[in-house]
Design a protein around this motif. Structure first.
Motif, PDB file in Angstrom:
ATOM      1  N   SER A  70      -2.272  11.779   3.220  1.00  0.00           N
ATOM      2  CA  SER A  70      -3.015  10.782   3.989  1.00  0.00           C
ATOM      3  C   SER A  70      -4.383  11.324   4.346  1.00  0.00           C
ATOM      4  CB  SER A  70      -2.266  10.408   5.267  1.00  0.00           C
ATOM      5  OG  SER A  70      -2.269  11.474   6.176  1.00  0.00           O
ATOM      6  N   SER A  71      -5.358  10.444   4.500  1.00  0.00           N
ATOM      7  CA  SER A  71      -6.722  10.887   4.786  1.00  0.00           C
ATOM      8  C   SER A  71      -6.836  11.501   6.170  1.00  0.00           C
ATOM      9  CB  SER A  71      -7.704   9.726   4.639  1.00  0.00           C
ATOM     10  OG  SER A  71      -7.364   8.698   5.530  1.00  0.00           O
ATOM     11  N   THR A  72      -5.919  11.178   7.114  1.00  0.00           N
ATOM     12  CA  THR A  72      -5.992  11.793   8.441  1.00  0.00           C
ATOM     13  C   THR A  72      -5.612  13.262   8.383  1.00  0.00           C
ATOM     14  OG1 THR A  72      -3.751  11.035   8.914  1.00  0.00           O
ATOM     15  CG2 THR A  72      -5.563   9.660   9.694  1.00  0.00           C
ATOM     16  N   ASP A  73      -4.748  13.651   7.442  1.00  0.00           N
ATOM     17  CA  ASP A  73      -4.422  15.062   7.275  1.00  0.00           C
ATOM     18  C   ASP A  73      -5.655  15.844   6.850  1.00  0.00           C
ATOM     19  OD1 ASP A  73      -1.802  14.450   7.812  1.00  0.00           O
ATOM     20  OD2 ASP A  73      -1.195  14.381   5.713  1.00  0.00           O
ATOM     21  N   ILE A  74      -6.470  15.253   6.012  1.00  0.00           N
ATOM     22  CA  ILE A  74      -7.647  15.922   5.487  1.00  0.00           C
ATOM     23  C   ILE A  74      -8.653  16.171   6.597  1.00  0.00           C
ATOM     24  CG2 ILE A  74      -9.590  15.655   3.896  1.00  0.00           C
ATOM     25  CD1 ILE A  74      -7.462  13.902   2.287  1.00  0.00           C
ATOM     26  N   ILE A  77     -13.792   2.477 -16.047  1.00  0.00           N
ATOM     27  CA  ILE A  77     -14.288   3.668 -15.364  1.00  0.00           C
ATOM     28  C   ILE A  77     -15.186   3.197 -14.234  1.00  0.00           C
ATOM     29  CG2 ILE A  77     -15.690   5.736 -15.563  1.00  0.00           C
ATOM     30  CD1 ILE A  77     -14.762   5.971 -18.449  1.00  0.00           C
ATOM     31  N   LEU A  78     -14.865   3.636 -13.020  1.00  0.00           N
ATOM     32  CA  LEU A  78     -15.617   3.228 -11.835  1.00  0.00           C
ATOM     33  C   LEU A  78     -16.464   4.379 -11.317  1.00  0.00           C
ATOM     34  CD1 LEU A  78     -12.809   1.332  -9.892  1.00  0.00           C
ATOM     35  CD2 LEU A  78     -14.548   0.365 -11.373  1.00  0.00           C
ATOM     36  N   ARG A  79     -17.669   4.075 -10.886  1.00  0.00           N
ATOM     37  CA  ARG A  79     -18.539   5.067 -10.262  1.00  0.00           C
ATOM     38  C   ARG A  79     -18.045   5.337  -8.844  1.00  0.00           C
ATOM     39  NH1 ARG A  79     -23.713   5.602 -12.318  1.00  0.00           N
ATOM     40  NH2 ARG A  79     -23.731   7.360 -10.905  1.00  0.00           N
ATOM     41  N   ALA A  80     -18.695   6.240  -8.118  1.00  0.00           N
ATOM     42  CA  ALA A  80     -18.197   6.723  -6.832  1.00  0.00           C
ATOM     43  C   ALA A  80     -18.016   5.619  -5.789  1.00  0.00           C
ATOM     44  CB  ALA A  80     -19.122   7.801  -6.285  1.00  0.00           C
ATOM     45  N   ARG A  81     -19.015   4.784  -5.587  1.00  0.00           N
ATOM     46  CA  ARG A  81     -18.909   3.770  -4.534  1.00  0.00           C
ATOM     47  C   ARG A  81     -17.767   2.787  -4.802  1.00  0.00           C
ATOM     48  NH1 ARG A  81     -22.307   2.792  -0.546  1.00  0.00           N
ATOM     49  NH2 ARG A  81     -23.965   3.910  -1.611  1.00  0.00           N
ATOM     50  N   THR A 123      -6.281   6.273 -12.703  1.00  0.00           N
ATOM     51  CA  THR A 123      -6.193   7.444 -11.830  1.00  0.00           C
ATOM     52  C   THR A 123      -6.246   7.009 -10.379  1.00  0.00           C
ATOM     53  OG1 THR A 123      -7.282   8.806 -13.498  1.00  0.00           O
ATOM     54  CG2 THR A 123      -7.265   9.660 -11.258  1.00  0.00           C
ATOM     55  N   LEU A 124      -7.141   6.068 -10.067  1.00  0.00           N
ATOM     56  CA  LEU A 124      -7.256   5.570  -8.692  1.00  0.00           C
ATOM     57  C   LEU A 124      -5.998   4.811  -8.277  1.00  0.00           C
ATOM     58  CD1 LEU A 124     -10.953   4.387  -8.920  1.00  0.00           C
ATOM     59  CD2 LEU A 124     -10.110   6.513  -7.907  1.00  0.00           C
ATOM     60  N   ASP A 125      -5.408   4.065  -9.212  1.00  0.00           N
ATOM     61  CA  ASP A 125      -4.156   3.370  -8.921  1.00  0.00           C
ATOM     62  C   ASP A 125      -3.039   4.362  -8.601  1.00  0.00           C
ATOM     63  OD1 ASP A 125      -5.301   0.865  -9.280  1.00  0.00           O
ATOM     64  OD2 ASP A 125      -4.733   0.757 -11.406  1.00  0.00           O
ATOM     65  N   ARG A 126      -3.020   5.480  -9.328  1.00  0.00           N
ATOM     66  CA  ARG A 126      -2.013   6.521  -9.074  1.00  0.00           C
ATOM     67  C   ARG A 126      -2.210   7.136  -7.697  1.00  0.00           C
ATOM     68  NH1 ARG A 126      -2.678  11.656  -9.990  1.00  0.00           N
ATOM     69  NH2 ARG A 126      -4.289  11.295 -11.542  1.00  0.00           N
ATOM     70  N   ILE A 127      -3.467   7.366  -7.295  1.00  0.00           N
ATOM     71  CA  ILE A 127      -3.764   7.912  -5.968  1.00  0.00           C
ATOM     72  C   ILE A 127      -3.274   6.955  -4.890  1.00  0.00           C
ATOM     73  CG2 ILE A 127      -5.640   8.488  -4.374  1.00  0.00           C
ATOM     74  CD1 ILE A 127      -7.180   9.512  -6.896  1.00  0.00           C
ATOM     75  N   ILE A 128      -3.508   5.659  -5.084  1.00  0.00           N
ATOM     76  CA  ILE A 128      -3.058   4.658  -4.114  1.00  0.00           C
ATOM     77  C   ILE A 128      -1.532   4.660  -4.017  1.00  0.00           C
ATOM     78  CG2 ILE A 128      -2.916   2.175  -3.654  1.00  0.00           C
ATOM     79  CD1 ILE A 128      -5.757   1.978  -4.924  1.00  0.00           C
ATOM     80  N   SER A 129      -0.844   4.694  -5.151  1.00  0.00           N
ATOM     81  CA  SER A 129       0.626   4.682  -5.114  1.00  0.00           C
ATOM     82  C   SER A 129       1.176   5.963  -4.480  1.00  0.00           C
ATOM     83  CB  SER A 129       1.203   4.476  -6.509  1.00  0.00           C
ATOM     84  OG  SER A 129       0.939   5.576  -7.332  1.00  0.00           O
ATOM     85  N   ILE A 142      -9.918   2.705  -3.191  1.00  0.00           N
ATOM     86  CA  ILE A 142      -8.837   3.408  -2.497  1.00  0.00           C
ATOM     87  C   ILE A 142      -8.997   3.375  -0.984  1.00  0.00           C
ATOM     88  CG2 ILE A 142      -8.251   4.860  -4.453  1.00  0.00           C
ATOM     89  CD1 ILE A 142      -9.707   7.142  -3.164  1.00  0.00           C
ATOM     90  N   GLY A 143     -10.015   2.658  -0.504  1.00  0.00           N
ATOM     91  CA  GLY A 143     -10.144   2.428   0.935  1.00  0.00           C
ATOM     92  C   GLY A 143     -10.823   3.539   1.697  1.00  0.00           C
TER      93      GLY A 143
END
Length: 110
Positions: A66-70, A9-13, A52-58, A19-20
């Motif tokens: 993509s983050s540019t859409d956001i 389990i990873l904290r926010a930072r 969960t983070l690995d799934r987001i990356i895949s 995930i970059g």
């Protein structure tokens, strides 16, 4: 896979770094619903499973989001319209408030 015993389990930072993203962008994506909310670790701390983070990356590699859409959904380009001065100035005090409503800005009229 999200329930594995070896799943960290990873904290926010660290989660954002994995995930970059920056931390602020990470939280913005959570508020937009593109990243799930964290799981409670303590009363005041949350974290995200590494799986969960690995799934987001895949998903992003597949082009699902993509983050540019956001960023383009959240912000409008350009600055708020400036009020005219000099001979072109409108004496109506409601002009600034009307322009603010039209532009979607929330600054009050003087």
């Amino acid at each position: 896979m999200s329930g594995d015993k070896g799943d960290k389990i990873l904290r926010a930072r660290p989660a954002a770094t994995k995930i970059g993203l920056g931390v602020r962008t990470f939280y913005r994506e959570i508020s937009l619903g593109n990243i799930p909310k964290g799981i409670p670790i303590t009363d005041r701390a949350v974290g995200w499973r590494e799986s969960t983070l690995d799934r987001i990356i895949s998903d992003r590699e597949k082009g699902l989001r993509s983050s540019t859409d956001i960023v383009s959904e959240k912000r409008k380009p350009g600055r708020p319209r400036k009020l005219p001065v000099g001979d072109d100035a409108d004496t109506d005090e409601d002009t600034a408030a009307r322009w603010a409503r039209e532009e979607g800005n929330a600054y009050p009229a003087r």
